[in-house]
Design a protein around this motif. Structure first.
Motif, mmCIF file in Angstrom:
data_model
loop_
_atom_site.group_PDB
_atom_site.id
_atom_site.type_symbol
_atom_site.label_atom_id
_atom_site.label_comp_id
_atom_site.label_asym_id
_atom_site.label_seq_id
_atom_site.Cartn_x
_atom_site.Cartn_y
_atom_site.Cartn_z
ATOM 1 N N GLY A 77 4.478 -11.684 -44.641
ATOM 2 C CA GLY A 77 3.533 -10.788 -43.998
ATOM 3 C C GLY A 77 2.175 -11.451 -43.865
ATOM 4 N N SER A 78 1.457 -11.073 -42.844
ATOM 5 C CA SER A 78 0.098 -11.561 -42.654
ATOM 6 C C SER A 78 -0.812 -10.352 -42.809
ATOM 7 N N GLY A 79 -1.424 -10.244 -43.952
ATOM 8 C CA GLY A 79 -2.177 -9.040 -44.267
ATOM 9 C C GLY A 79 -1.240 -7.974 -44.803
ATOM 10 N N SER A 80 -1.763 -6.797 -45.055
ATOM 11 C CA SER A 80 -0.967 -5.706 -45.599
ATOM 12 C C SER A 80 -0.123 -5.069 -44.500
ATOM 13 N N ILE A 81 1.154 -4.848 -44.790
ATOM 14 C CA ILE A 81 2.035 -4.159 -43.854
ATOM 15 C C ILE A 81 2.719 -3.010 -44.590
ATOM 16 N N THR A 82 3.400 -2.156 -43.860
ATOM 17 C CA THR A 82 4.091 -1.022 -44.466
ATOM 18 C C THR A 82 5.541 -1.397 -44.729
ATOM 19 N N MET A 83 6.005 -1.094 -45.952
ATOM 20 C CA MET A 83 7.430 -1.234 -46.264
ATOM 21 C C MET A 83 7.922 0.118 -46.757
ATOM 22 N N LYS A 84 9.194 0.384 -46.520
ATOM 23 C CA LYS A 84 9.785 1.676 -46.889
ATOM 24 C C LYS A 84 11.053 1.430 -47.682
ATOM 25 N N ASN A 85 11.164 2.097 -48.838
ATOM 26 C CA ASN A 85 12.372 2.005 -49.660
ATOM 27 C C ASN A 85 13.569 2.569 -48.916
ATOM 28 N N LEU A 86 14.713 1.915 -49.085
ATOM 29 C CA LEU A 86 15.961 2.425 -48.526
ATOM 30 C C LEU A 86 16.722 3.179 -49.610
ATOM 31 N N ASN A 87 17.359 4.264 -49.234
ATOM 32 C CA ASN A 87 18.176 5.053 -50.159
ATOM 33 C C ASN A 87 19.603 4.518 -50.190
ATOM 34 N N GLY A 88 20.305 4.736 -51.302
ATOM 35 C CA GLY A 88 21.729 4.453 -51.391
ATOM 36 C C GLY A 88 22.103 2.992 -51.454
ATOM 37 N N THR A 89 21.216 2.140 -51.928
ATOM 38 C CA THR A 89 21.517 0.708 -51.971
ATOM 39 C C THR A 89 21.746 0.191 -53.389
ATOM 40 N N SER A 90 21.655 1.040 -54.388
ATOM 41 C CA SER A 90 21.752 0.572 -55.777
ATOM 42 C C SER A 90 23.120 -0.013 -56.112
ATOM 43 N N GLY A 91 24.164 0.369 -55.396
ATOM 44 C CA GLY A 91 25.501 -0.158 -55.664
ATOM 45 C C GLY A 91 25.793 -1.483 -54.980
ATOM 46 N N LYS A 92 24.895 -1.937 -54.125
ATOM 47 C CA LYS A 92 25.109 -3.208 -53.420
ATOM 48 C C LYS A 92 24.820 -4.373 -54.360
ATOM 49 N N ASN A 93 25.593 -5.450 -54.199
ATOM 50 C CA ASN A 93 25.330 -6.632 -55.014
ATOM 51 C C ASN A 93 25.599 -7.881 -54.194
ATOM 52 N N CYS A 94 25.210 -9.023 -54.755
ATOM 53 C CA CYS A 94 25.460 -10.305 -54.099
ATOM 54 C C CYS A 94 25.737 -11.354 -55.162
ATOM 55 N N SER A 95 26.104 -12.541 -54.730
ATOM 56 C CA SER A 95 26.490 -13.588 -55.675
ATOM 57 C C SER A 95 25.303 -14.234 -56.384
ATOM 58 N N CYS A 96 24.108 -13.799 -56.094
ATOM 59 C CA CYS A 96 22.912 -14.372 -56.733
ATOM 60 C C CYS A 96 22.659 -13.781 -58.124
ATOM 61 N N GLY A 97 23.479 -12.838 -58.547
ATOM 62 C CA GLY A 97 23.334 -12.235 -59.873
ATOM 63 C C GLY A 97 22.558 -10.935 -59.861
ATOM 64 N N SER A 98 21.505 -10.873 -59.070
ATOM 65 C CA SER A 98 20.708 -9.652 -58.906
ATOM 66 C C SER A 98 19.948 -9.796 -57.596
ATOM 67 N N TRP A 99 19.439 -8.681 -57.091
ATOM 68 C CA TRP A 99 18.658 -8.765 -55.856
ATOM 69 C C TRP A 99 17.312 -9.432 -56.095
ATOM 70 N N LEU A 100 16.766 -9.315 -57.318
ATOM 71 C CA LEU A 100 15.540 -10.053 -57.627
ATOM 72 C C LEU A 100 15.854 -11.553 -57.671
ATOM 73 N N GLY A 101 17.008 -11.909 -58.238
ATOM 74 C CA GLY A 101 17.443 -13.301 -58.232
ATOM 75 C C GLY A 101 17.639 -13.816 -56.812
ATOM 76 N N HIS A 102 18.195 -12.972 -55.944
ATOM 77 C CA HIS A 102 18.376 -13.291 -54.527
ATOM 78 C C HIS A 102 17.014 -13.597 -53.900
ATOM 79 N N TRP A 103 16.039 -12.729 -54.155
ATOM 80 C CA TRP A 103 14.699 -12.924 -53.604
ATOM 81 C C TRP A 103 14.105 -14.236 -54.108
ATOM 82 N N LYS A 104 14.182 -14.466 -55.432
ATOM 83 C CA LYS A 104 13.595 -15.677 -56.007
ATOM 84 C C LYS A 104 14.222 -16.934 -55.418
ATOM 85 N N LYS A 105 15.536 -16.911 -55.223
ATOM 86 C CA LYS A 105 16.242 -18.076 -54.686
ATOM 87 C C LYS A 105 15.760 -18.421 -53.279
ATOM 88 N N PHE A 106 15.694 -17.424 -52.401
ATOM 89 C CA PHE A 106 15.377 -17.706 -51.004
ATOM 90 C C PHE A 106 13.882 -17.721 -50.712
#
Length: 110
Positions: A7-36
């Motif tokens: 982002g360039s400056g402050s932008i609006t982000m909105k939480n999505l509902n119903g995503t807590s059951g999703k997973n990926c091979s990165c171990g966690s979504w925070l791990g996914h974020w850190k990796k990429f």
């Protein structure tokens, strides 16, 4: 579409509902974020004014982006559990926040 968006400056982000059951091979979504985002340390929550360390990688959309195609994509943003725990909440982000694609096929392939 690249794997990350800064982002360039402050932008609006909105939480999505119903995503807590999703997973990926990165171990966690925070791990996914850190990796990429190529982050070597745990970031602070992306919500403007929050100084808490991120505890989760939150699934968000960016509803006010000028590029309509970006408004439809799901991203991962580091958040504290307090801000992530409010379904459909909209928050202003810190300047230069980095968002990672939640599309596993594009990013981590799993």
């Amino acid at each position: 579409m690249s794997k990350t968006l800064t982002g360039s400056g402050s932008i609006t982000m909105k939480n999505l509902n119903g995503t807590s059951g999703k997973n990926c091979s990165c171990g966690s979504w925070l791990g996914h974020w850190k990796k990429f985002a190529k982050a070597s340390t745990t970031p602070k929550c992306h919500v403007q004014g929050c100084e808490s360390h991120a505890e989760v990688g939150a699934h968000v959309i960016l509803p006010n982006m000028k590029d309509e195609s970006l408004r439809k994509l799901n991203f991962i943003a580091p958040m504290c559990k307090t801000h992530n725990g409010t379904p459909s909440a909209e928050y202003k982000t810190k300047s230069d926040s980095v968002f990672v694609s939640a599309n596993k096929a594009l990013a981590c392939g799993a």
